[in-house]
Design a protein around this motif. Structure first.
Motif, mmCIF file in Angstrom:
data_model
loop_
_atom_site.group_PDB
_atom_site.id
_atom_site.type_symbol
_atom_site.label_atom_id
_atom_site.label_comp_id
_atom_site.label_asym_id
_atom_site.label_seq_id
_atom_site.Cartn_x
_atom_site.Cartn_y
_atom_site.Cartn_z
ATOM 1 N N GLU A 307 -40.434 -14.797 28.960
ATOM 2 C CA GLU A 307 -41.841 -15.111 29.217
ATOM 3 C C GLU A 307 -42.779 -14.207 28.438
ATOM 4 O O GLU A 307 -43.778 -14.648 27.877
ATOM 5 C CB GLU A 307 -42.156 -14.951 30.713
ATOM 6 N N ILE A 308 -42.488 -12.922 28.453
ATOM 7 C CA ILE A 308 -43.420 -11.942 27.906
ATOM 8 C C ILE A 308 -43.127 -11.712 26.427
ATOM 9 O O ILE A 308 -42.055 -11.213 26.063
ATOM 10 C CB ILE A 308 -43.340 -10.618 28.687
ATOM 11 N N GLN A 309 -44.091 -12.103 25.611
ATOM 12 C CA GLN A 309 -43.980 -11.920 24.173
ATOM 13 C C GLN A 309 -44.955 -10.823 23.748
ATOM 14 O O GLN A 309 -46.165 -10.959 23.913
ATOM 15 C CB GLN A 309 -44.314 -13.225 23.443
ATOM 16 N N ILE A 310 -44.419 -9.746 23.223
ATOM 17 C CA ILE A 310 -45.278 -8.636 22.788
ATOM 18 C C ILE A 310 -45.625 -8.870 21.322
ATOM 19 O O ILE A 310 -44.799 -8.677 20.427
ATOM 20 C CB ILE A 310 -44.575 -7.289 22.993
ATOM 21 N N ASN A 311 -46.852 -9.320 21.118
ATOM 22 C CA ASN A 311 -47.272 -9.682 19.768
ATOM 23 C C ASN A 311 -48.514 -8.896 19.355
ATOM 24 O O ASN A 311 -49.015 -8.044 20.095
ATOM 25 C CB ASN A 311 -47.528 -11.190 19.672
ATOM 26 N N GLU A 312 -49.006 -9.211 18.192
ATOM 27 C CA GLU A 312 -50.138 -8.478 17.624
ATOM 28 C C GLU A 312 -51.378 -8.568 18.497
ATOM 29 O O GLU A 312 -52.080 -7.576 18.715
ATOM 30 C CB GLU A 312 -50.435 -9.030 16.225
ATOM 31 N N ARG A 313 -51.670 -9.746 19.030
ATOM 32 C CA ARG A 313 -52.884 -9.913 19.834
ATOM 33 C C ARG A 313 -52.819 -9.107 21.128
ATOM 34 O O ARG A 313 -53.837 -8.585 21.596
ATOM 35 C CB ARG A 313 -53.114 -11.400 20.143
ATOM 36 N N LEU A 331 -45.944 1.622 27.001
ATOM 37 C CA LEU A 331 -45.074 0.712 27.755
ATOM 38 C C LEU A 331 -44.646 -0.478 26.895
ATOM 39 O O LEU A 331 -43.467 -0.872 26.897
ATOM 40 C CB LEU A 331 -45.804 0.204 29.002
ATOM 41 N N LEU A 332 -45.597 -1.035 26.159
ATOM 42 C CA LEU A 332 -45.305 -2.221 25.347
ATOM 43 C C LEU A 332 -44.370 -1.888 24.185
ATOM 44 O O LEU A 332 -43.446 -2.653 23.878
ATOM 45 C CB LEU A 332 -46.606 -2.828 24.816
ATOM 46 N N LEU A 333 -44.605 -0.741 23.547
ATOM 47 C CA LEU A 333 -43.763 -0.372 22.405
ATOM 48 C C LEU A 333 -42.321 -0.127 22.829
ATOM 49 O O LEU A 333 -41.386 -0.365 22.054
ATOM 50 C CB LEU A 333 -44.326 0.872 21.715
ATOM 51 N N GLN A 334 -42.141 0.342 24.055
ATOM 52 C CA GLN A 334 -40.774 0.548 24.550
ATOM 53 C C GLN A 334 -40.024 -0.774 24.692
ATOM 54 O O GLN A 334 -38.791 -0.807 24.655
ATOM 55 C CB GLN A 334 -40.809 1.268 25.898
ATOM 56 N N GLU A 335 -40.787 -1.862 24.869
ATOM 57 C CA GLU A 335 -40.166 -3.178 25.033
ATOM 58 C C GLU A 335 -40.022 -3.920 23.709
ATOM 59 O O GLU A 335 -39.344 -4.942 23.645
ATOM 60 C CB GLU A 335 -41.025 -4.037 25.978
ATOM 61 N N CYS A 336 -40.693 -3.421 22.666
ATOM 62 C CA CYS A 336 -40.663 -4.110 21.369
ATOM 63 C C CYS A 336 -39.325 -3.921 20.667
ATOM 64 O O CYS A 336 -38.668 -2.888 20.824
ATOM 65 C CB CYS A 336 -41.746 -3.546 20.444
ATOM 66 N N ASP A 337 -39.001 -4.905 19.848
ATOM 67 C CA ASP A 337 -37.852 -4.667 18.969
ATOM 68 C C ASP A 337 -38.347 -3.929 17.723
ATOM 69 O O ASP A 337 -39.541 -3.792 17.490
ATOM 70 C CB ASP A 337 -37.151 -5.980 18.601
ATOM 71 N N ASP A 338 -37.431 -3.463 16.926
ATOM 72 C CA ASP A 338 -37.794 -2.629 15.779
ATOM 73 C C ASP A 338 -38.522 -3.407 14.688
ATOM 74 O O ASP A 338 -39.063 -2.805 13.752
ATOM 75 C CB ASP A 338 -36.538 -1.976 15.186
ATOM 76 N N LYS A 339 -38.538 -4.728 14.787
ATOM 77 C CA LYS A 339 -39.190 -5.531 13.759
ATOM 78 C C LYS A 339 -40.713 -5.504 13.882
ATOM 79 O O LYS A 339 -41.410 -5.833 12.925
ATOM 80 C CB LYS A 339 -38.700 -6.985 13.840
ATOM 81 N N PHE A 340 -41.213 -5.133 15.054
ATOM 82 C CA PHE A 340 -42.671 -5.136 15.238
ATOM 83 C C PHE A 340 -43.314 -4.028 14.415
ATOM 84 O O PHE A 340 -42.860 -2.886 14.432
ATOM 85 C CB PHE A 340 -43.029 -4.956 16.714
ATOM 86 N N ARG A 341 -44.368 -4.384 13.679
ATOM 87 C CA ARG A 341 -45.052 -3.413 12.840
ATOM 88 C C ARG A 341 -46.528 -3.325 13.224
ATOM 89 O O ARG A 341 -47.148 -4.328 13.578
ATOM 90 C CB ARG A 341 -44.939 -3.810 11.360
ATOM 91 N N VAL A 342 -47.058 -2.133 13.117
ATOM 92 C CA VAL A 342 -48.475 -1.905 13.399
ATOM 93 C C VAL A 342 -49.285 -2.372 12.197
ATOM 94 O O VAL A 342 -49.117 -1.859 11.086
ATOM 95 C CB VAL A 342 -48.753 -0.419 13.675
ATOM 96 N N THR A 343 -50.163 -3.334 12.410
ATOM 97 C CA THR A 343 -50.966 -3.881 11.317
ATOM 98 C C THR A 343 -52.200 -3.018 11.067
ATOM 99 O O THR A 343 -52.569 -2.170 11.884
ATOM 100 C CB THR A 343 -51.419 -5.308 11.642
ATOM 101 N N ASP A 344 -52.848 -3.274 9.934
ATOM 102 C CA ASP A 344 -54.089 -2.554 9.624
ATOM 103 C C ASP A 344 -55.158 -2.833 10.680
ATOM 104 O O ASP A 344 -55.929 -1.937 11.044
ATOM 105 C CB ASP A 344 -54.611 -2.972 8.244
ATOM 106 N N THR A 345 -55.203 -4.072 11.165
ATOM 107 C CA THR A 345 -56.203 -4.432 12.180
ATOM 108 C C THR A 345 -55.995 -3.634 13.459
ATOM 109 O O THR A 345 -56.948 -3.108 14.047
ATOM 110 C CB THR A 345 -56.129 -5.939 12.495
ATOM 111 N N ILE A 346 -54.747 -3.530 13.895
ATOM 112 C CA ILE A 346 -54.446 -2.759 15.105
ATOM 113 C C ILE A 346 -54.832 -1.294 14.902
ATOM 114 O O ILE A 346 -55.435 -0.663 15.780
ATOM 115 C CB ILE A 346 -52.951 -2.876 15.467
ATOM 116 N N ALA A 347 -54.503 -0.757 13.740
ATOM 117 C CA ALA A 347 -54.830 0.647 13.451
ATOM 118 C C ALA A 347 -56.341 0.874 13.455
ATOM 119 O O ALA A 347 -56.828 1.899 13.955
ATOM 120 C CB ALA A 347 -54.234 1.048 12.101
ATOM 121 N N GLU A 348 -57.091 -0.079 12.920
ATOM 122 C CA GLU A 348 -58.553 0.038 12.890
ATOM 123 C C GLU A 348 -59.132 -0.002 14.304
ATOM 124 O O GLU A 348 -60.044 0.768 14.643
ATOM 125 C CB GLU A 348 -59.148 -1.095 12.055
#
Length: 370
Positions: A307-313, A331-348
């Motif tokens: 159910e829970i999809q940890i995505n960019e939004r 909490l969310l990063l602990q659930e992420c797989d290693d493929k998830f990357r921090v985007t420029d938008t998230i960093a901003e």
């Protein structure tokens, strides 16, 4: 000061309405000044409606004495206006001052003044003396008071509400006073008195309403007694009390610590009836009060499902959270797989977070170094 001016330069000073308005608006020395003016220049003191409207609003120093003084000086010719009575109904100074002002106005009012909806609504919003004022109005003006939906909403929203007032308002014209969806929203949303008022409605007028999605939303948003209210709805109206995405969003956005308790309750009561959507997760991630606790509950209860999809939004919503964004992202990063990357938008977004942006950035740096 005023006495000195009157004594030394009395011939130059005119007692105008502006002077009198300033005097009655003086929260510290108003009564003393008015007494002085009435003693020294009584013929020039003309009491106006505007003066009494200001007095009725309330002062720290008290207004009963001033009102009695002005009404006595004005005599029978001064008209008591709706605005005066409405201001008295709103007056929350010095305990029962609003009630005492209302008593005076009701004794002095003429037949042309009617107790309209705005006055009743003002009384319902008075958290100090509203109950006593409403009882007084109902006792003295019952025949002219029209109980509208707005009035009932105001009554059931009050923190002072007692069953006796509900009985007076809703039982006297049982067939005329409709229990609308908006009224029930106000009932279940009442943070302090919600359970008590809802119990009365369920017992006395239960056949007159249906539990809708909007009512459930209002209960889920209740920051103080939401758990109790929802429990009552589940027990009394199990078939009607549906848990929709909008209800869960309302619970996920509940700012107080009660939010996670409501989410836990909904999962326990009806967990098999709904899914945790992205909108619900984003609502919780943006909750600056109890968001971290709610996210923790959702991940613990549903984290292993699809159910829970940890995505960019979702990460973006958490990165905007100034109070607990770092806890939520951790909490969310602990659930992420290693493929998830921090985007420029998230960093901003994190960089613009004045509350916990630095801690969020550090979490991202740690992840990047892996």
């Amino acid at each position: 000061m005023v006495g000195t001016l009157l004594r030394d330069r009395g011939n130059e000073i005119k007692i105008t309405e502006r002077v009198l308005l300033a005097a009655v608006g003086n929260e510290r020395f108003g009564l003393d000044i008015v007494e002085l003016l009435l003693r020294e220049r009584p013929d020039e003191v003309r009491v106006t409606e505007r003066m009494l409207e200001i007095v009725a609003c309330g002062h720290e120093d008290g207004d009963i004495g001033m009102l009695k003084l002005l009404l006595s000086h004005a005599g029978a010719d001064l008209r008591i206006t709706t605005k005066m009575v409405e201001n008295a109904a709103l007056n929350e100074y010095r305990g029962d001052e609003g009630y005492e002002l209302m008593e005076l106005f009701l004794r002095k009012r003429g037949t042309e003044l009617r107790i309209i909806e705005d006055i009743i609504e003002a009384a319902t919003s008075n958290e100090v003396a509203g109950g006593k004022i409403l009882v007084l109005l109902l006792a003295q003006c019952e025949k002219e008071i029209q109980i509208s939906e707005r009035v009932v909403e105001g009554v059931v929203s009050g923190e002072w509400i007692v069953e006796e007032i509900l009985e007076q308002i809703l039982s006297r014209d049982h067939n005329k006073v409709r229990i609308t969806e908006r009224v029930l929203e106000s009932v279940v949303g009442n943070a302090r008195k919600g359970p008590e008022i809802l119990r009365w409605f369920l017992n006395e007028r239960g056949d007159d309403f249906y539990i809708t999605e909007r009512i459930m939303e209002a209960a889920a948003r209740n920051t103080r007694s939401g758990v109790k209210v929802l429990d009552m709805l589940f027990k009394a109206r199990s078939d009607e009390a549906e848990i929709t995405e909008r209800v869960l969003e309302a619970a996920a956005g509940n700012f107080e610590q009660l939010g996670d308790e409501i989410i836990k309750m909904l999962l326990e009561e009806r967990g098999d009836e709904f899914r945790i959507t992205e909108k619900i997760m984003r609502k919780a991630a943006g909750n600056e009060g109890s968001g971290a606790h709610i996210i923790a509950v959702l991940l613990r209860e549903r984290g292993q499902s699809d159910e829970i999809q940890i995505n960019e939004r979702l990460i973006e919503a958490a990165a905007r959270n100034r109070n607990s964004g770092d806890e939520i992202i951790d909490l969310l990063l602990q659930e992420c797989d290693d493929k998830f990357r921090v985007t420029d938008t998230i960093a901003e977004i994190a960089a613009e977070n004045a509350g916990c942006g630095e801690r969020i950035a550090e979490l991202f740096r740690v992840r990047t170094r892996r």
